[in-house]
Structures are given as structure tokens and as C-alpha cells.
Design a protein around this motif. Structure first.
Motif, PDB file in Angstrom:
ATOM      1  N   LEU A  95       0.830  -1.208   0.000  1.00  0.00           N
ATOM      2  CA  LEU A  95       0.000   0.000   0.000  1.00  0.00           C
ATOM      3  C   LEU A  95       0.864   1.258   0.000  1.00  0.00           C
ATOM      4  O   LEU A  95       0.522   2.262  -0.655  1.00  0.00           O
ATOM      5  CB  LEU A  95      -0.932   0.000   1.210  1.00  0.00           C
ATOM      6  N   GLU A  96       1.983   1.233   0.706  1.00  0.00           N
ATOM      7  CA  GLU A  96       2.880   2.390   0.695  1.00  0.00           C
ATOM      8  C   GLU A  96       3.467   2.614  -0.699  1.00  0.00           C
ATOM      9  O   GLU A  96       3.597   3.755  -1.160  1.00  0.00           O
ATOM     10  CB  GLU A  96       3.989   2.194   1.726  1.00  0.00           C
ATOM     11  N   ALA A 115      -5.533   3.896  -1.988  1.00  0.00           N
ATOM     12  CA  ALA A 115      -4.335   3.469  -1.253  1.00  0.00           C
ATOM     13  C   ALA A 115      -4.185   4.260   0.047  1.00  0.00           C
ATOM     14  O   ALA A 115      -3.863   3.692   1.102  1.00  0.00           O
ATOM     15  CB  ALA A 115      -3.104   3.650  -2.132  1.00  0.00           C
ATOM     16  N   ALA A 116      -4.427   5.573  -0.012  1.00  0.00           N
ATOM     17  CA  ALA A 116      -4.316   6.385   1.205  1.00  0.00           C
ATOM     18  C   ALA A 116      -5.340   5.952   2.248  1.00  0.00           C
ATOM     19  O   ALA A 116      -5.030   5.865   3.446  1.00  0.00           O
ATOM     20  CB  ALA A 116      -4.506   7.857   0.848  1.00  0.00           C
ATOM     21  N   SER A 117      -6.561   5.665   1.815  1.00  0.00           N
ATOM     22  CA  SER A 117      -7.613   5.262   2.745  1.00  0.00           C
ATOM     23  C   SER A 117      -7.289   3.931   3.414  1.00  0.00           C
ATOM     24  O   SER A 117      -7.375   3.796   4.643  1.00  0.00           O
ATOM     25  CB  SER A 117      -8.947   5.184   2.001  1.00  0.00           C
ATOM     26  N   LYS A 133      -2.818  10.085  10.661  1.00  0.00           N
ATOM     27  CA  LYS A 133      -3.407  11.426  10.558  1.00  0.00           C
ATOM     28  C   LYS A 133      -2.742  12.285   9.485  1.00  0.00           C
ATOM     29  O   LYS A 133      -3.440  12.868   8.635  1.00  0.00           O
ATOM     30  CB  LYS A 133      -3.341  12.126  11.923  1.00  0.00           C
ATOM     31  N   PRO A 134      -1.385  12.415   9.462  1.00  0.00           N
ATOM     32  CA  PRO A 134      -0.777  13.232   8.401  1.00  0.00           C
ATOM     33  C   PRO A 134      -1.070  12.694   7.008  1.00  0.00           C
ATOM     34  O   PRO A 134      -1.240  13.475   6.056  1.00  0.00           O
ATOM     35  CB  PRO A 134       0.717  13.174   8.723  1.00  0.00           C
ATOM     36  N   LEU A 135      -1.139  11.373   6.882  1.00  0.00           N
ATOM     37  CA  LEU A 135      -1.443  10.772   5.587  1.00  0.00           C
ATOM     38  C   LEU A 135      -2.832  11.187   5.111  1.00  0.00           C
ATOM     39  O   LEU A 135      -3.017  11.593   3.945  1.00  0.00           O
ATOM     40  CB  LEU A 135      -1.336   9.250   5.703  1.00  0.00           C
ATOM     41  N   LEU A 136      -3.818  11.104   5.990  1.00  0.00           N
ATOM     42  CA  LEU A 136      -5.175  11.495   5.617  1.00  0.00           C
ATOM     43  C   LEU A 136      -5.268  12.989   5.332  1.00  0.00           C
ATOM     44  O   LEU A 136      -5.974  13.419   4.405  1.00  0.00           O
ATOM     45  CB  LEU A 136      -6.152  11.103   6.726  1.00  0.00           C
TER      46      LEU A 136
END
Length: 707
Positions: A95-96, A115-117, A133-136
Motif C-alpha cells: 500500500l505504501e 491506497a491512502a484510505s 493522521k498526516p497521511l489522511l
């Protein structure tokens, strides 16, 4: 907590896959392979061959496919491994890579945000919330041109904050989502955001903000013209919030019109057929709950209402229907909200069994709740206090008061919910009253004068005060409190409180020798207890009727009441023996690794020390306050009046506050007084004692001032 029926787990969910997206409902290896994957069944009834599917997908990567195919393959590998295996490290790696590669490809939003979700979900599952959190936030920032994904990621981040109990941040995000949905012309999704925000505001007890928000939501729902099922689901969401709000406030009678509308609405939804036509606006690709889940939820709020109103047979009927529906759904759906529904239903039916005299069945259902909570750490953390409370109620029913006290104090340590705290304290006070622990009784009573937003709990607090006064022999005071309980319980049809108050009033009149008035109270109490049915009140009422008829010389009626009393006694005794012989009875012992309950300052503690009362720990969302520092609470001696003791306490603590900046040596010198000063102080004390003797003529006024 009763209020979890509208909890955060019921956040809006995706209705269908966006066109061209790798949907979460059906993983699609076909999108990466033109020839398709022969190991993935398109029908959910046939289990997929996950291992062979993973091998098939992995075979693509060594061939150096184009960037789009590579990113999509990594996404599908990560999705399959995340949903169908326990290989979290491999799923995270794929996923990364999908997230990293897709960011460099223009117009590739479906893979990028999917992928982010999924990656943020995986981080949360691994307790790496600070990474999720930063990813979202980054995904939300770059998804503003894609309405569906922007709304979905806002919902996801809001739910993440909700699970962390950061309701303020969650409400802010939902407000941003509502404004964004209005800008892109999606009134349906705007209503979902606003209703979700209203749900969190109810959890925060911000009622002044809730009322205008729900009014606006009602207008949007009525004016929106769209898919009938979506419109009815919005109406169900709106009515569920209204019903739970009334029930949290203890307004059982006032909620009936809303509850009736909710039941009619769910009947309308059950007659509608799902259509496969996707909305034209991508931002409308959401729904709150599946239709089957909404049916269970309506059963649940109906059970909550029936329990508060005292219609226990109706509560059992709807609980059986809901649990049967849940068993069918859990065969096809592993959604965590189904387990939450099941636990809440079992919590209510357990209380129902204890009232109706089925302790053995209740104990087995408590064990079932324990097993369900052990399967999910989040479920256990959300229901640990309720579980200990149920064990405490069971301990009361089998007369294990020490264990009941231990269970209740453990539950108090585990909860920050205001209404649950009040419910536990009310039952703990009844334990102390029955044990004759006067010091603890007074401490517990301090809480009843500070809060209670619930009409039902305020009425229960008056009943406990009446019970306390009855045990102290202050019958006039007890009658005054019990009449207040009757007034409040009759106003909202709280049948169990009405029955308990009537039978206790009947007992008071019997003790005072007023047999006629006692009979006027006990007879309706017996009728109401039979209607509920409440075995304990029936036992108590039959004993009073037997003694009343004996005192009045009615031999036939006395014999009939004695026979009823014997039957109730035999039923309760048999059930008691059966429950205590079960292996689950060992659950009443609190595990030794649990720390002891901290002694929080009560209302009377703060009042005597001249300090502001902070209220119940955790009511404002913060951590519980630490115990008050300083010397121990002073106790007046038999020859010293309580007024003098309170004044001395205020004087000592006043000096401590005035000299808080002084050195320890100077503080110690406060207690080393000159002999002349000591003699003057003793003379003043004697004068106060003389004044205290003069005031002994008004003990009732003094007692009221203490309360």
C-alpha cells in the motif's frame, strides 16, 4: 453507554464504488490483468482462493509493467492481504508503494486515494494513529477536485478523531465537509455531515448547538428530492438522534411521538427496493447504514425505551427479534457495528432478567458479553464500565454487597460518561444504605445536589434520598422525597420508579400506623409491579399486604397475600440457588490486577474545606481530578457541634491558602501558638459551644443546611 445507539461507529459509509475505482466491496484483480484472475470468484457465496490470487498478482511485478499497472497491482495486493490475511507488514509495504507511485501519475485519483484510505486504516489497526493522521490530511488536501474521495477522506479522518475521543476536531472536520458538500451541490451528503456532527455534539452534551443544527437538518431532509431509500435513511438518522436525545434526558413519555415516526419510517424502508442506478453527483455515493442494520438499530432504541418505561415484556420481545436478525447478518457481514449492537442489546436484556427474577439467565448473558468484548479491544474499552455495572447489579440481586461495592467502584474508575456515572452512584448509594455505612452514604449523597441532566436519574436520586431518610427514621423527610419521585415519575411514565416509591411510601405509612393510607399505596404498587413484572417489588408488596390485612383483621386476604409472598419467595430462592451454582458466578470477584478506585472529592468534602466543587470526574471531557491535597477531613467529636467543626475546617484551609507561598517552616509555626493566644482561642470556642446549645432547638433547619 444507553446513548451508544447513535455512537461514532455508525458513521456514513460508502454506498457503491466510484466508476473506474477499485471498490472496497469487491477486490478487482481484473483491472490489472486484461485476461482476469481465475482464482477470484465474482460471487461472494464461493470463497476466493486468496493464496493463488496473491501469487497471480505477484507474478506481474517482476515483468516491469507500466507505472499505472504497477501502482494498481500494489494496491490490489495490499487490499487482498489486508482484508483476507494477517500479513500486515506485506500489506503495508504494497500500500505504501501504491501511494508513492500513484502520487507521481496525473489523473490517477482512484488508486491514489484508495491506497491512502486503506493505508490509514492499516496504520490505525497497528496503533500508529500519529502516522495515519498526516497521511489522511495530505490526501484530503490534494483531493479537493475529486468530490467523492474528498468527502470520504473527511469522514474517515473525523471517525479517527472520534475514536480518540477528540470530538472537537471531529466536529470541525464534519463542518468543513458540510460546507464542501454545499459548494459541490450535494444536499444529501451535506445532511450526512450535519447529522454526524449533531451526533457528536450530543455526545459532548452541547445541547445549545444541537437544537439549531437538528432543525436545519430536518429542513434539508424534508426538502431534498432524490433516491427514496436515501431520503428515508436520512430521516431514520435524524429520528434516531432525536429519540436517543430524549432517552438520554430520561423523557420517556415525551419521546413516544418521535419513536412512533421512527418505527413507521423503518417499515417504509423495508418495502422499498434497492435500485442499481448510481447518483449523477459523485458526492452522493454514500449511505449511512445498510437497510438491515437500520432495522436492528430501531429495535435497539425501542428496547431502550421499553426498559426505561418499565415495559419489560415488550423489551424482551424486541430484543429476541433483534438478536435473531443479528445472528443472520453476522453470517454474511463481519461489520464491527453488529457486535456493538449485540452487546448493547444484551446489556439491556440482562437488566431486564434481573428485574423479572431470572438471575441465572442474566449471569449467562453477562458471560456472553464478556466473550464478545474479549474479541475486540475497542469494544472492551467502550463497554468495560457497563460490564462491571451489570456484575454489580447481579451482586445486589444475590445479596453479595461487598462484591457489588467492588464492581461499582471499579466501574466508576473506568467511565467518564455523565449518565452512566450517575446510574452507578445511585446503585452504589443503595448498597451503602443497606450495609449501614453512614460515612459513605453521606459522601455519595453529595453528588445528587450538583448534576443530573436526566429526568429519570433526578427522580431516582430523590428515591435514594427517601430510602436513606427511611432507614434513618426520618419519615416525614422520606415522604417528602418520595412524593417528589412520584411526581417526576408520573410525568414521564417511569413505571418502575413509581412502583418502588409507592411500596416504600406504603411501608412508611404502615410503620406510622396509618393502615388505610398504607393500603392505598401498596395495592397500586402491587398492580403496577405485576404489570412490569418486577419480582422484588411484588415480594415486598405481598409481605406488606399480608401484615396489613393481619393488622386489620382480614384473615382471608392475609392468607391470600401470605400465599403470594411464599410463591414469590420460592421462585426467587430457587433462581438464587441456581445462579450461585453456575461457574459464571465467579465473575463477581474483581480481578486483583485492577487498582483501587481513587477517592475523588465529594460535594461535602469541598464544601467543608471551602474549595470549589469540580463536579463528577470527566464530565467536561478532561481527566478525573486528583484527590484534594492537605490534611484529612475533620470529624467533630460528640461534645462538639458540626457547625464548629465546619468553621474550624474553613479556618485551617483558609490559612493554608493564604500561606501557600510560604516555606514549610513558616507553615509549621502556624500551629505553635503563644499560651495567651491559645487561652483566648479556648474562650472563643466555649462561647461558640454555648451558641451551639442554644441552636439545638432547630435540628431540622441545621440538617437541611447540611444537605
Amino acid at each position: 453507554d444507553g446513548s451508544e445507539a447513535g455512537g461514532a461507529e455508525q458513521s456514513p459509509r460508502r454506498a457503491g464504488a466510484e466508476p473506474g475505482a477499485a471498490g472496497a466491496a469487491q477486490p478487482g484483480p481484473y483491472l490489472a490483468h486484461p485476461c482476469g484472475c481465475p482464482f477470484w470468484s465474482p460471487r461472494p457465496s464461493i470463497p476466493p482462493k486468496v493464496r493463488l490470487c496473491v501469487h497471480c498478482l505477484q507474478a506481474v511485478l517482476p515483468r516491469k509493467p507500466p507505472a499505472r499497472m504497477e501502482a494498481r497491482t500494489h494496491l490490489q495486493l495490499g487490499s487482498v492481504l489486508y482484508h483476507h490475511t494477517r500479513n500486515g507488514d506485506q500489506a503495508r509495504g504494497h500500500l505504501e508503494k501504491a501511494w508513492l507511485i500513484s502520487q507521481q501519475i496525473p489523473q490517477f485519483e482512484d488508486v491514489k486515494f484508495e491506497a491512502a484510505s486503506l493505508l490509514s486504516e492499516l496504520y490505525c489497526q497497528e496503533n500508529s494513529v500519529d502516522t495515519a493522521k498526516p497521511l489522511l490530511r495530505k490526501a484530503i488536501q490534494i483531493s479537493q477536485q475529486t468530490p467523492y474521495w474528498h468527502c470520504r477522506l473527511l469522514f474517515q479522518l473525523a471517525q479517527l478523531h472520534t475514536l480518540e475521543k477528540d470530538l472537537v476536531s471531529a466536529c470541525d472536520l464534519l463542518g468543513v465537509g458540510a460546507e464542501y458538500a454545499r459548494v459541490v451541490g450535494s444536499e444529501y451528503t451535506r445532511a450526512l455531515f450535519l447529522l454526524s456532527k449533531g451526533m457528536l455534539l450530543l455526545m459532548e452534551r452541547k445541547l445549545q448547538e444541537v437544537h439549531p443544527l437538528l432543525t436545519l437538518c430536518g429542513q434539508i431532509v424534508e426538502n431534498w428530492q432524490g433516491n427514496p431509500i436515501q431520503k428515508e435513511s436520512l430521516r431514520v438518522f435524524f429520528l434516531v438522534l432525536q429519540v436517543t436525545h430524549y432517552l438520554d434526558a430520561g423523557q420517556v413519555k415525551s419521546v413516544k411521538p418521535c419513536l412512533k415516526q421512527l418505527q413507521q419510517c423503518i417499515q417504509t424502508i423495508s418495502t422499498l427496493h434497492d435500485d442499481e442506478i448510481l447518483p449523477s453527483n459523485p458526492a452522493d455515493l454514500f449511505h449511512w447504514l445498510p437497510k438491515e442494520h437500520m432495522c436492528v438499530l430501531v429495535y435497539l432504541v425501542t428496547v431502550m425505551h421499553s426498559m426505561q418505561a418499565g415495559y419489560l415484556e415488550k423489551a424482551q420481545k424486541y430484543t429476541d427479534k433483534a438478536l435473531m436478525q443479528l445472528e443472520k447478518l453476522k453470517m454474511l457481514d463481519c461489520s464491527p457495528i453488529l457486535s456493538s449492537f449485540q452487546v448493547i442489546l444484551l446489556e439491556h436484556i440482562i437488566m431486564c432478567r434481573l428485574v423479572t427474577g431470572h438471575k441465572a439467565t442474566a449471569l449467562q448473558e453477562i458471560s456472553q458479553v464478556c466473550q464478545l468484548c474479549q474479541q475486540s479491544p475497542r469494544l472492551f474499552s467502550n463497554h468495560a464500565a457497563q460490564l462491571h455495572t451489570l456484575l454489580g447489579l447481579y451482586c445486589i440481586s444475590v445479596n453479595c454487597m461487598d462484591n457489588a461495592e467492588a464492581q461499582f467502584t471499579t466501574a466508576l474508575r473506568l467511565t467518564t460518561h455523565q449518565e452512566l456515572w450517575a446510574f452507578i452512584v445511585t446503585n452504589l448509594a443503595s448498597v451503602y444504605i443497606r450495609e449501614g455505612n453512614r460515612h459513605q452514604e453521606v459522601s455519595i449523597h453529595g453528588f445528587f445536589y450538583v448534576f443530573h441532566s436526566s429526568h429519570c436519574l433526578r427522580a431516582a436520586a430523590f428515591y435514594i434520598r427517601g430510602l436513606f431518610s427511611f432507614f434513618q427514621g426520618r419519615y416525614n423527610e422520606a415522604k417528602r422525597f418520595l412524593r417528589e419521585t412520584l411526581k417526576m415519575s408520573n410525568a414521564e411514565d417511569l413505571n418502575r420508579l413509581t412502583a418502588c416509591s409507592l411500596v416504600l411510601l406504603g411501608h412508611i405509612f404502615y410503620v406510622l400506623g396509618n393502615h388505610r393510607e398504607s393500603n392505598n399505596m401498596v395495592v397500586p404498587a402491587m398492580q403496577l409491579a405485576s404489570k412490569i413484572p418486577d419480582m422484588s417489588v411484588q415480594l415486598w408488596s405481598s409481605a406488606l399486604l399480608r401484615d396489613l390485612n393481619k393488622a386489620c383483621g382480614n384473615a382471608m386476604d392475609a392468607h391470600e397475600a401470605a400465599q403470594m409472598h411464599q410463591n414469590f419467595s420460592q421462585q426467587l430462592l430457587q433462581d438464587h440457588i441456581e445462579a450461585c451454582s453456575l461457574p459464571e458466578h465467579n465473575l463477581i470477584t474483581v480481578p486483583p490486577q485492577f487498582p483501587t478506585f481513587p477517592q475523588f472529592p465529594t460535594f461535602l468534602d469541598c464544601w467543608e474545606r471551602g474549595l470549589p466543587f469540580l463536579g463528577v470526574p470527566g464530565l467536561d471531557g478532561r481527566t478525573p481530578p486528583s484527590p484534594i491535597p492537605g490534611p484529612e477531613r475533620p470529624h467533630h467529636q460528640p461534645g462538639q457541634s458540626a457547625v464548629n467543626s465546619r468553621k474550624n475546617s474553613r479556618k485551617i484551609h483558609g490559612k493554608l491558602r493564604e500561606n501557600s507561598g510560604k516555606t514549610p517552616g513558616k507553615l509549621q509555626n502556624l500551629h505553635r501558638q503563644h499560651p495567651r493566644k491559645r487561652e483566648k482561642k479556648q474562650n472563643k470556642t466555649k462561647k461558640r459551644q454555648k451558641l451551639g446549645k442554644r441552636n439545638k432547638k432547630k435540628p431540622e433547619k441545621l440538617r437541611n443546611s447540611l444537605w
